[in-house]
Design a protein around this motif. Structure first.
Motif, PDB file in Angstrom:
ATOM      1  N   GLY A  52      -2.299   3.461  -0.618  1.00 11.50           N
ATOM      2  CA  GLY A  52      -3.342   3.094   0.327  1.00 11.50           C
ATOM      3  C   GLY A  52      -4.079   1.818  -0.023  1.00 11.50           C
ATOM      4  O   GLY A  52      -5.028   1.438   0.661  1.00 11.50           O
ATOM      5  N   THR A  53      -3.649   1.141  -1.082  1.00 12.72           N
ATOM      6  CA  THR A  53      -4.310  -0.084  -1.526  1.00 12.72           C
ATOM      7  C   THR A  53      -3.279  -1.192  -1.718  1.00 12.72           C
ATOM      8  O   THR A  53      -2.229  -0.970  -2.310  1.00 12.72           O
ATOM      9  N   GLU A  81      -8.215  -2.009   0.677  1.00 16.30           N
ATOM     10  CA  GLU A  81      -7.916  -0.667   1.164  1.00 16.30           C
ATOM     11  C   GLU A  81      -7.267  -0.796   2.548  1.00 16.30           C
ATOM     12  O   GLU A  81      -7.690  -1.618   3.359  1.00 16.30           O
ATOM     13  N   VAL A  82      -6.247   0.017   2.800  1.00 18.19           N
ATOM     14  CA  VAL A  82      -5.537  -0.022   4.071  1.00 18.19           C
ATOM     15  C   VAL A  82      -5.880   1.245   4.851  1.00 18.19           C
ATOM     16  O   VAL A  82      -5.855   2.352   4.303  1.00 18.19           O
ATOM     17  N   ASP A  83      -6.202   1.080   6.109  1.00 19.87           N
ATOM     18  CA  ASP A  83      -6.552   2.202   6.975  1.00 19.87           C
ATOM     19  C   ASP A  83      -5.397   3.205   7.025  1.00 19.87           C
ATOM     20  O   ASP A  83      -4.230   2.807   7.110  1.00 19.87           O
ATOM     21  N   ASN A  84      -5.733   4.496   6.996  1.00 21.59           N
ATOM     22  CA  ASN A  84      -4.698   5.543   7.023  1.00 21.59           C
ATOM     23  C   ASN A  84      -3.849   5.496   8.293  1.00 21.59           C
ATOM     24  O   ASN A  84      -2.739   6.035   8.308  1.00 21.59           O
ATOM     25  N   GLU A  85      -4.326   4.874   9.339  1.00 24.82           N
ATOM     26  CA  GLU A  85      -3.571   4.795  10.594  1.00 24.82           C
ATOM     27  C   GLU A  85      -2.536   3.666  10.586  1.00 24.82           C
ATOM     28  O   GLU A  85      -1.772   3.520  11.534  1.00 24.82           O
ATOM     29  N   THR A  86      -2.497   2.863   9.532  1.00 25.86           N
ATOM     30  CA  THR A  86      -1.541   1.755   9.447  1.00 25.86           C
ATOM     31  C   THR A  86      -0.142   2.306   9.216  1.00 25.86           C
ATOM     32  O   THR A  86       0.116   2.960   8.206  1.00 25.86           O
ATOM     33  N   LYS A 102       2.340   7.488   8.712  1.00 23.62           N
ATOM     34  CA  LYS A 102       0.936   7.148   8.507  1.00 23.62           C
ATOM     35  C   LYS A 102       0.465   7.997   7.334  1.00 23.62           C
ATOM     36  O   LYS A 102       0.975   9.087   7.092  1.00 23.62           O
ATOM     37  N   HIS A 158       0.798  -1.227   0.000  1.00 23.75           N
ATOM     38  CA  HIS A 158       0.000   0.000   0.000  1.00 23.75           C
ATOM     39  C   HIS A 158       0.831   1.276   0.000  1.00 23.75           C
ATOM     40  O   HIS A 158       0.278   2.380  -0.062  1.00 23.75           O
TER      41      HIS A 158
END
Length: 181
Positions: free
Chosen positions: A77-78, A111-116, A168, A35
């Protein structure tokens, strides 16, 4: 006798020239794209995709990918799972890949959480990937919010040969520094 030896030499030469057993062949491989992109050094500093291929998929091992995948439009982000065709390139440039990669199918996306959190190399062997022409950016492409670490980042970039940051995602074109490693 001389004619037979000459004939055998000619046949041997022809057969060895036409033998393609040592040439890599076109193949279809599975590939996972992470991502986020990381930095690398090709002819100069570049952003690279982070990939896993075949048996590496699902492990913790990610590799910097210095080629492009024809027909693939990466979005931060993906995580992508792809089917990709690989073809050998005859006489590749000295600084280029010996393989051509072509997207066959996007098998799935996540989709990956923005907090990852994720890590990016900010400086490798003295090569600095942070540009300051128009605010802090990663290779003039991705905006960097240095958070409360701006002075520490500047000091690390000036005094160390290797600097890695944990980030992040804020948006597709902005990341936030949360830790220097």
């Amino acid at each position: 006798m001389k004619q037979q030896i000459l004939l055998l030499m000619i046949l041997g030469t022809l057969l060895s020239c036409s033998n393609d057993d040592h040439q890599p062949q076109t193949a279809t491989i599975d590939m996972r794209i992470n991502h986020f992109q990381n930095t690398g050094i090709a002819l100069g500093p570049v952003l690279t995709l982070m990939v896993q291929e075949e048996t590496e998929i699902g492990t913790e091992n990610w590799t910097k990918f210095y080629s492009t995948i024809e027909g693939f439009n990466y979005q931060p982000g993906t995580i992508y799972n792809l089917s990709v065709k690989t073809e050998p390139i005859n006489n590749p440039p000295a600084d280029g890949s010996s393989m051509k990669y072509t997207l066959l199918e996007i098998k799935s996306t996540q989709e990956v959480d923005n907090e990852t959190p994720f890590e990016i190399d900010l400086k490798i062997n003295g090569e600095n990937f942070i540009t300051t022409d128009n605010g802090l950016k990663l290779l003039n492409k991705t905006n960097i919010d240095c958070n409360n670490l701006c002075n520490e980042l500047e000091n690390s970039l000036q005094n160390q040969d290797f600097v890695t940051g944990t980030f992040k995602r804020i948006s597709n074109d902005e990341i936030k520094l949360i830790e220097l490693n």
